[in-house]
Structure formats: C-alpha cells, structure tokens
Design an enzyme around this catalytic site. Structure first.
Site, PDB file in Angstrom:
ATOM      1  N   GLU A 218       0.895  -1.042  -0.166  1.00  0.00           N
ATOM      2  CA  GLU A 218      -0.059   0.247   0.615  1.00  0.00           C
ATOM      3  C   GLU A 218       1.062   1.140   0.290  1.00  0.00           C
ATOM      4  O   GLU A 218       1.206   1.724   0.925  1.00  0.00           O
ATOM      5  CB  GLU A 218      -0.938  -0.037   1.350  1.00  0.00           C
ATOM      6  N   CYS A 252      -2.210   8.758   3.297  1.00  0.00           N
ATOM      7  CA  CYS A 252      -1.559   8.229   1.879  1.00  0.00           C
ATOM      8  C   CYS A 252      -2.603   8.540   0.943  1.00  0.00           C
ATOM      9  O   CYS A 252      -2.721   8.545  -0.079  1.00  0.00           O
ATOM     10  CB  CYS A 252      -1.449   6.607   1.781  1.00  0.00           C
TER      11      CYS A 252
END
Length: 473
Positions: A218, A252
């Site tokens: 990720e 993120c």
C-alpha cells in the site's frame, strides 16, 4: 560494535516460535479465531485513551478525537465486521465443474497461510497495524507486526499492551529502526503486507523476493481530485479541504492536487479559505489541527513550498495569521496555483497540507492529465452527471474512488482497499483481507464413475471424435 547479528537472530527466533505454533495447529477453528479477535477488540477499547495520548505525543500535537475518528473507530469497525462474518468466510465455497467431468464436484477451501508479517507506517500507526492484523487473525494465521520508529511512544505502548493480550506464539510486535525493518522484511513469511512509501516498498519487495514471499503493498501516490464544470465549488471545497487537512495532509489517500476549470481558480481560493476557516477558526493555533510528525518532514514541506515560490507559483494561504511554527513543526495549509510541472511539488507525493491547483480548459484535458500520471491510490471525482461519472470511472485507474467526497471508500469494510500500479498491489479490508491472508485451495472430488478414461491412450478414432465434440463448446 555490530548489533546486526543480535537483532536478526532475535527476529528469526520470534518467527520460529510463531511458525512452530502454527505447524502444531494449522487450522484453528472459529472459536479460537473469534477469541483472538475479541482480545484485540478489548485491547483497543481498554487502552484507547492511552494510545491516543501516545500518538499525540509522537506528533507533537494530534488531537485525540482525530485519532479516535480516524484510527480507533475504523479499527473497531473492522474487528466487528470480522466477528460478524468470519465464520461464514471460513466455509468451503462451491465451485462449478466443467460438464465433461460430471458427476465430479469441486470446492474452494480457505486455509490459513501460516505466519503473516505486517509493516505499519507512522502516519496512522494504530489502524494501519490493526486492520491487517484483524484480517490475518480472522484467516487463522499467526502474525508479526513491525511498528514505525517515527512513532516511538505509541510503538512502545502498543507493544507492551499487545504482549499482555496475546501469547508470544500468537502475535509478536517488533519495534526498531530501518535496519531492523530490513531484517524483518527478509524473514520467510507466508505473506508480507507493507504500508508506506514507494521507495521503501521496493526494498521490502526485493527482500521478500529472496524467500518468494507474496506481498501486499500500500504505497500512496498523487491522488487527484477532479471538479467537473458546473459542480458546486463550495461543496467541493468543504469536502476536499476536510480530506486534505485531516492529520495535516499526512494521509496516503489525501487529495494530493485538484483539477478544476481554469475560469474558477479565484472562486476556488475563496471557497477553500472559507472551508478551512470553518474547520479551524483559530488557524495554526487551533487545538484540532495536527502537527507535522517531525522536523525532517516539516523541513521537506517547507522546501517544496520554497521551490514553488521561487519558480513563480502563486501561493494562497488558507489560514490567517502565523503560517509556520518551527518549534512545534506546525505548517498552515496553502493552495499552490500555476506551479510549473517540473517542480518536486508536482511530481512527489506531498503528504502534507499543501494543495496544488491544476487548471484545465475542458474535461478531456483533465482526464488526459489523470491518465498521464502514475496510477494513484485514490481518485476523487466531483460530478452530478451520472453518465459522465460512469465514463470517467471506466477510463481512469486508481486504487479506489470516492465520488463527491474524499477518503470515505477506505472506511467501508465491504470494499477492498489497495493500490494499482505505482500505488501498490493487492488489497485487504473485510472479506478481501481474509482472502489475502488465506490460501484459497481448489479441491476436486472425483466421482466413483468417470469418463476420463475415454481420453486415455492408446489414442485412436474414439479420441479424435471426443476431441472434435469437445472443441464445439
């Protein structure tokens, strides 16, 4: 004195303990899995305030309510979802059999992988450790969790509480710097999940490759927010500024930059200033606004801003008054307009409260911009035209999408969360996480009477007739 052999040996010994325990009980029943999940749930509920205070200390200022909203509640929601559905996820799944093999049967058997490794980042140290751990435990695995050295207070507290909650052969929490992280990545896990930067992700993947360890990465990226012609700027500003300024942009999936019609730039600046003032009326002094994690990241963001100003970009402050606090590494949000495409700001993931604005002349130009960039972890599309929205979803790539808002796809346990291309690979959350940390083993049950022998040697006219018949399907 070289300490590498010591901590590497310690990590290997911890891994061996977990591996031996898994090998002794490779398929824990639902009662065992449920018990581990409930202990994780109790751990979070009992120590929620302690964890929030530790994260506040590590950031030098992150409001505990924000940690509760962004980390504690999503973690508890994920555990509740696993407790609600996990027993069903474990059940063998019926699979179809080719007509040529009737009356055989087929099943897919979800089976625990073994020992799972999880590397959590500093920006959301609680939820990005607990969410994959939830999936790993629901799938019946043992786990090792590496916490970030940039949140040492939280890491120490969480490691202590986890050790009081789980046996050493169930879950092990590891603390330490990048050197320890590298040794952790090199362990022969059955699956390794990493959340963090693309640069570190490449090193993690390289280390895992030596053991043929499958990875879920990720990684983030430059997630665009596209405002289509005619969309209400005030509403778009409220949702984008909210998504950008949570955790001071250290997210993120935060909107990295905004694309909007060229004629609306000045109106956009005014709308964003109004939205920021509503959220944080005291500006940089607001107790609800988060600090940048450390001076290293703070200095990096100041450098991006300075480079943009030097290149002639227009910087529009969203807070009144003081714009930076060097001592507490607090940085006020700003829009950056007319920035040259060559700037670092326009090519690196920002991970802070700076929001570049990219003007476009028509929507085709905006879509071309999105498609020209490395595939990001998120796309935010603001549009009330359903047909146009559907077309954009089909012709762009991103790890996930929220339409007419930001961040919210992450909070859905029913949706897979993960990147694509440069923003990562693989996914988790809910059943998707269960499947990631399981071997979905295909099993064929042959019937007592079978026609397979019709295709066995010696080959002759019957074989050619059978192949011709089969080829018609």
């Amino acid at each position: 004195m070289d300490r590498a052999p010591d901590f590497a040996a310690s990590l290997q010994q911890t891994f061996r303990v977990l591996r031996a325990a898994f090998d002794a009980a490779p398929y824990p029943d639902w009662a065992q899995r449920r018990n581990r999940l409930r202990r994780l749930q109790a751990l979070l509920r009992q120590h929620a305030a302690e964890f929030a205070e530790a994260i506040d200390a590590d950031f030098g200022g992150r409001p505990p309510p924000e940690t509760g909203l962004l980390e504690l509640l999503p973690s508890l929601s994920g555990i509740a979802d696993a407790l609600r559905h996990g027993k069903g996820w474990m059940r063998p799944r019926t699979a179809a059999v080719s007509p040529w093999f009737f009356p055989a049967r087929a099943r897919v058997l979800p089976q625990p992988l073994g020992v799972v490794g999880i590397i959590a980042p500093w920006n959301y140290p609680l939820v990005l450790a607990v969410a994959p751990l939830t999936a790993a435990l629901a799938a019946g695995n043992r786990a090792m969790v590496k916490l970030s050295e940039f949140t040492p207070t939280f890491s120490a507290v969480f490691a202590q509480r986890a050790a009081q909650t789980f046996a050493a052969d169930e879950v092990a929490v590891v603390q330490g710097d990048a050197e320890i992280g590298a040794a952790f990545s090199a362990l022969p896990f059955d699956h390794l999940l990493f959340t963090g930067s693309s640069g570190v992700g490449k090193r993690v993947m390289a280390a895992a490759a030596a053991n043929l360890t499958p990875v879920t990465l990720e990684l983030g990226g430059k997630s665009p927010a596209v405002i289509t012609p005619g969309y209400d700027l005030a509403h778009a500003a409220q949702r984008i500024v909210y998504g950008k300024l949570l955790n001071a942009g250290q997210t993120c999936i935060a909107p990295d930059h905004v694309l909007l019609p060229r004629a609306q730039q000045q109106d956009w600046v005014a709308a964003c200033r109004a939205a920021a003032h509503k959220l944080y009326p005291d500006g940089l002094r607001s107790p609800d606004y988060t600090s940048i994690i450390d001076h290293r990241q703070y200095s990096r963001l100041l450098g991006l801003l300075g480079e943009a100003r030097a290149a002639g970009a227009q910087v529009h402050a969203l807070f009144d008054g003081v714009q930076a606090d060097d001592l507490r590494h607090r940085l006020a949000p700003a829009l950056v307009c007319d920035a040259p495409a060559t700037l670092q700001l326009m090519n690196e993931e920002i991970f802070g409260p700076l929001l570049p604005v990219v003007a476009y002349d028509d929507l085709a130009q905006a879509l071309a911009h999105v498609r020209s960039q490395p595939r990001a972890l998120a796309l935010y599309w603001f549009d009330h035209d359903r047909e146009r929205t559907a077309d954009a979803l089909l012709h762009t790539h991103a790890g996930g999408v929220t339409v007419n808002d930001t961040l919210l796809h992450f909070a859905q346990d029913s949706l897979p969360f993960g990147g694509v291309g440069a923003s990562g690979m693989g996914s988790y959350h809910g059943r998707w996480g269960f499947d990631t940390f399981s071997k979905l083993k295909p099993v064929m049950f042959q019937a007592r009477f079978s026609g397979v022998g019709l295709a066995a040697p010696p080959y002759g006219p019957r074989t050619r007739w059978l192949m011709k018949l089969m080829g018609r399907l």
